[in-house]
Design an enzyme around this catalytic site. Structure first.
Site, PDB file in Angstrom:
ATOM      1  N   ASP A   6      38.393  23.032  64.626  1.00 23.37           N
ATOM      2  CA  ASP A   6      36.957  22.795  64.716  1.00 23.37           C
ATOM      3  C   ASP A   6      36.756  21.339  65.118  1.00 23.37           C
ATOM      4  O   ASP A   6      37.298  20.434  64.474  1.00 23.37           O
ATOM      5  CB  ASP A   6      36.302  23.076  63.353  1.00 23.37           C
ATOM      6  CG  ASP A   6      34.923  23.680  63.490  1.00 23.37           C
ATOM      7  OD1 ASP A   6      34.148  23.182  64.315  1.00 23.37           O
ATOM      8  OD2 ASP A   6      34.633  24.649  62.755  1.00 23.37           O
ATOM      9  N   GLU A  48      29.601  25.753  70.351  1.00 19.41           N
ATOM     10  CA  GLU A  48      28.502  26.318  69.563  1.00 19.41           C
ATOM     11  C   GLU A  48      27.195  25.806  70.159  1.00 19.41           C
ATOM     12  O   GLU A  48      26.926  24.609  70.139  1.00 19.41           O
ATOM     13  CB  GLU A  48      28.614  25.890  68.096  1.00 19.41           C
ATOM     14  CG  GLU A  48      27.600  26.590  67.211  1.00 19.41           C
ATOM     15  CD  GLU A  48      27.314  25.848  65.910  1.00 19.41           C
ATOM     16  OE1 GLU A  48      26.845  26.477  64.964  1.00 19.41           O
ATOM     17  OE2 GLU A  48      27.535  24.616  65.840  1.00 19.41           O
ATOM     18  N   HIS A  92      30.597  31.482  59.224  1.00 18.20           N
ATOM     19  CA  HIS A  92      30.397  30.811  57.934  1.00 18.20           C
ATOM     20  C   HIS A  92      28.958  30.332  57.718  1.00 18.20           C
ATOM     21  O   HIS A  92      28.644  29.820  56.652  1.00 18.20           O
ATOM     22  CB  HIS A  92      31.353  29.620  57.834  1.00 18.20           C
ATOM     23  CG  HIS A  92      31.023  28.558  58.840  1.00 18.20           C
ATOM     24  ND1 HIS A  92      31.163  28.761  60.200  1.00 18.20           N
ATOM     25  CD2 HIS A  92      30.524  27.315  58.708  1.00 18.20           C
ATOM     26  CE1 HIS A  92      30.764  27.674  60.845  1.00 18.20           C
ATOM     27  NE2 HIS A  92      30.367  26.783  59.964  1.00 18.20           N
ATOM     28  N   ASP A  93      28.103  30.437  58.735  1.00 20.98           N
ATOM     29  CA  ASP A  93      26.696  30.039  58.604  1.00 20.98           C
ATOM     30  C   ASP A  93      25.763  31.240  58.474  1.00 20.98           C
ATOM     31  O   ASP A  93      24.563  31.064  58.253  1.00 20.98           O
ATOM     32  CB  ASP A  93      26.234  29.268  59.855  1.00 20.98           C
ATOM     33  CG  ASP A  93      26.905  27.913  60.017  1.00 20.98           C
ATOM     34  OD1 ASP A  93      27.291  27.309  58.998  1.00 20.98           O
ATOM     35  OD2 ASP A  93      27.040  27.458  61.176  1.00 20.98           O
ATOM     36  N   ASP A 116      31.602  22.191  67.532  1.00 19.33           N
ATOM     37  CA  ASP A 116      30.392  22.241  66.716  1.00 19.33           C
ATOM     38  C   ASP A 116      29.189  21.661  67.470  1.00 19.33           C
ATOM     39  O   ASP A 116      29.281  20.578  68.057  1.00 19.33           O
ATOM     40  CB  ASP A 116      30.665  21.394  65.457  1.00 19.33           C
ATOM     41  CG  ASP A 116      29.661  21.631  64.351  1.00 19.33           C
ATOM     42  OD1 ASP A 116      29.615  22.767  63.843  1.00 19.33           O
ATOM     43  OD2 ASP A 116      28.952  20.678  63.983  1.00 19.33           O
TER      44      ASP A 116
HETATM   45  O1  TEU Z   1      26.007  24.625  62.648  1.00 19.72           O
HETATM   46  C1  TEU Z   1      24.970  24.285  63.517  1.00 19.72           C
HETATM   47  C2  TEU Z   1      23.643  24.531  63.071  1.00 19.72           C
HETATM   48  O2  TEU Z   1      22.719  24.316  63.848  1.00 19.72           O
HETATM   49  C3  TEU Z   1      23.392  24.989  61.695  1.00 19.72           C
HETATM   50  O3  TEU Z   1      22.508  24.145  61.078  1.00 19.72           O
HETATM   51  C4  TEU Z   1      22.828  26.319  61.761  1.00 19.72           C
HETATM   52  O4  TEU Z   1      21.598  26.273  62.397  1.00 19.72           O
HETATM   53  C5  TEU Z   1      22.620  26.826  60.407  1.00 19.72           C
HETATM   54  O5  TEU Z   1      23.743  26.594  59.651  1.00 19.72           O
HETATM   55  C6  TEU Z   1      22.374  28.296  60.448  1.00 19.72           C
HETATM   56  O6  TEU Z   1      22.305  28.718  59.153  1.00 19.72           O
HETATM   57  C7  TEU Z   1      27.170  23.870  62.700  1.00 19.72           C
HETATM   58  C8  TEU Z   1      28.174  24.371  61.695  1.00 19.72           C
HETATM   59  O7  TEU Z   1      28.561  25.680  62.025  1.00 19.72           O
HETATM   60  C9  TEU Z   1      27.563  24.264  60.329  1.00 19.72           C
HETATM   61  O8  TEU Z   1      28.377  24.798  59.337  1.00 19.72           O
HETATM   62  C10 TEU Z   1      27.318  22.800  60.077  1.00 19.72           C
HETATM   63  O9  TEU Z   1      26.643  22.640  58.862  1.00 19.72           O
HETATM   64  C11 TEU Z   1      26.489  22.159  61.184  1.00 19.72           C
HETATM   65  O10 TEU Z   1      26.936  22.500  62.476  1.00 19.72           O
HETATM   66  C12 TEU Z   1      26.589  20.657  61.094  1.00 19.72           C
HETATM   67  O11 TEU Z   1      27.880  20.252  61.460  1.00 19.72           O
END
Ligand code: TEU
Ligand code: CA
Length: 541
Positions: free
Chosen positions: A96, A239, A313-314, A197
């Site tokens: 990542d 992403e 994971h989000d 990311d």
């Molecule tokens: O996520 C990007 C992001 O925009 C997140 O805020 C997303 O909108 C949200 O989690 C959706 O529920 C990435 C990573 O995948 C996330 O885990 C990180 O917290 C974020 O970037 C910051 O690095």
């Protein structure tokens, strides 16, 4: 052909995958101990969520040292061993890459905030106050203003996420070169590539309130490619939350030398009220959902490449979000696996998806770990929302849903840890676990294995054209894939009700290739579809 074009990627969220030393936190030796499982599943690469040193304000997405491993996860020797052991099993490690921002505890920021003349000052985005307040009204993704005032030098710094995640200033050439040097350090170790990311934010112009898709974004990526990826057999996936098909082609057209592919989130956001946040939910319009998935299949068919995923994971668990995680858990988990893995692109499996793990249910905010959910709860409580409303939406959309420990077996703590897990194991682990699934040919796990193998054995799955059928059907998702005179039909009843299907597909039908009800024949002209039934058959002339 590139290796990642017929590959299947497995996402490991290291905190929750396998603990090896009883401290309740998953770690790299734990991942190594489970590589045989991933080999058995048949995946080609692991996307490893961050394992770098970090104060864990955002579970590792706030990095304080890109070239050190967090002691919770192990050592650099463990990391090197993971790469070697995975490679032995033909599994590559995709790291990542979080370079939109660092932790505020990263040495660069520690220096940067010291004084206006520090040599690292310009590594971050600093601005004077305007009328005694922040430079503008941009908001951070995790609540509040995107500008944080720093007493020390009486300026604001910019952060798109938490205030412990200051954004790097990509306009500074030295920032970019430092990132490339760090990337080469990892690439030289023999990793399989990077998941990048929020990469669409690096071209931001905060003064003009441009955050994603800034004017220099693609220039930076071409420069990055030239300095790091060029000549290496690796994959990259960006992403990109707001990406359009046009933009996705700019990233992933091989002639442009940027990225292998991007994650698009259009289908994921169809449960949101227009122009509001992920927490303002609405019913998904199934027909629109099919349209969106189809649009991406069609638009990227020639130049560009799709990544395919339901969850990460989000995001909430697929079976809870779109399927039925009680009565039809097994059927609906298999249905979504079949729908996704028969599409064109590179599929991603998020750990636990392959055994049908479900969302987590909480009753109190004290049970929540995720910074995004906690900040939203506090902010909205002040705005007058009720506790019940907020807990309800956290149960539906919160990020902890996907972060509960992996369920390996029916022993204490699901075999995840000998100690107390950092986030509780789900109570359903006695029925839902890897051990239980491994020996049963009827398991969700076995469907995933079968689908991965299908992709390896059939160029049609990798290269075939996609065509949507029955676009207006309110509960059936049907599409065809065709390649070199061969056609497969995929039909899925995305509902808990029996469906009588009539279609104008008049071809005779060959073998049943996959069926989540173990059917041996299927007539597309007229068929009875069971709840959450999904079937793949070959169409003859
Ligand atoms: O996520 C990007 C992001 O925009 C997140 O805020 C997303 O909108 C949200 O989690 C959706 O529920 C990435 C990573 O995948 C996330 O885990 C990180 O917290 C974020 O970037 C910051 O690095
Ligand atoms: Ca541990």
């Amino acid at each position: 052909m590139k290796w990642w074009q017929n590959a299947v990627i497995y996402q490991v969220y290291p905190r929750s995958f396998q603990d090896s030393n009883g401290d309740g936190i998953g770690d790299i030796p734990g991942i190594i101990s489970r590589l045989d499982y991933l080999e058995h599943l048949g995946v080609d690469a692991i996307w490893l969520s961050p394992v770098y040193d970090s104060p864990n304000d955002d579970n590792g997405y706030d990095i304080s040292d890109y070239q050190a491993i967090h002691p919770d996860f192990g050592t650099m020797e463990d990391m090197d061993r993971l790469i070697v052991e995975a490679n032995k099993r033909n599994i590559r490690i995709v790291m990542d890459l979080v370079v939109n921002h660092t932790s505020d505890e990263h040495q660069w920021f520690v220096e940067s905030r010291r004084s206006k003349t520090n040599e690292y000052r310009d590594f971050y985005i600093w601005r004077d106050p305007v009328n005694g307040g922040p430079p503008n009204d941009l908001k951070a993704a995790f609540g509040g203003s995107a500008w944080e005032y720093d007493e020390e030098t009486e300026q604001y710094y910019f952060h798109m996420f938490s205030k412990k995640q200051p954004d790097l200033n990509w306009e500074n050439e030295l920032v970019r070169q430092s990132v490339y040097t760090m990337m080469n350090y990892w690439l030289d170790k023999g990793i399989g590539g990077f998941r990048m990311d929020v990469i669409d934010l690096i071209g931001k112009l905060p003064d003009e309130k441009i955050t994603s898709n800034g004017p220099k974004l693609h220039d930076y990526l071409q420069e990055l490619h030239e300095a790091t990826l060029k000549g290496r057999d690796v994959m990259t996936v960006g992403e990109t939350w707001g990406v359009t098909p046009e933009n996705a082609k700019l990233y992933s057209d091989t002639e442009r030398h940027e990225l292998s592919m991007v994650f698009q989130f259009e289908h994921v956001q169809l449960d949101e009220q227009p122009n509001q946040s992920k927490w303002d939910i609405k019913e998904i319009d199934f027909i629109e959902w099919k349209e969106v998935l189809t649009k991406w299949q069609v638009e990227l068919k020639d130049n560009g490449w799709n990544s395919l995923f339901w969850n990460n994971h989000d995001l909430p668990r697929v079976v809870s979000r779109y399927g039925n995680d009680s009565e039809y858990r097994i059927e609906s988990a298999k249905l979504f696996a079949i729908l996704l893995h028969l599409m064109k692109g590179t599929p991603y499996i998020f750990q636990g998806e392959e055994i049908g793990m479900t969302n987590r249910t909480i009753e109190s905010i004290d049970e929540v770990d995720d910074i995004e959910s906690i900040n939203m709860y506090n902010e909205r409580l002040d705005e007058g929302y009720t506790h019940d409303e907020l807990i309800h939406v956290i149960n539906i959309k919160g990020r902890d849903n996907a972060r509960t420990p992996m369920q390996w077996d029916d022993s204490r703590q699901a075999g995840f840890t000998m100690g107390e897990p950092w986030l509780p194991v789900q109570p359903n682990y006695k029925e839902i676990n890897v051990d239980e699934s491994r020996d049963s040919s009827d398991s969700i796990l076995n469907t995933y294995r079968q689908l991965i193998k299908l992709r390896k054995d059939n160029p049609l799955v990798v290269w075939g054209d996609y065509e949507l059928l029955l676009p207006d059907h309110p509960s059936v998702y049907a599409y065809k894939r065709s390649y070199k005179g061969k056609t497969w039909l995929i039909v899925a009843n995305v509902s808990g009700k029996v469906e009588y299907l009539v279609s104008n597909v008049t071809n005779s039908v060959g073998d049943v290739i996959v069926s989540n009800y173990n059917k041996e024949s299927f007539d597309p002209k007229e068929a009875v579809l069971e709840p959450y039934e999904a079937i793949v058959v070959e169409l003859l002339d």
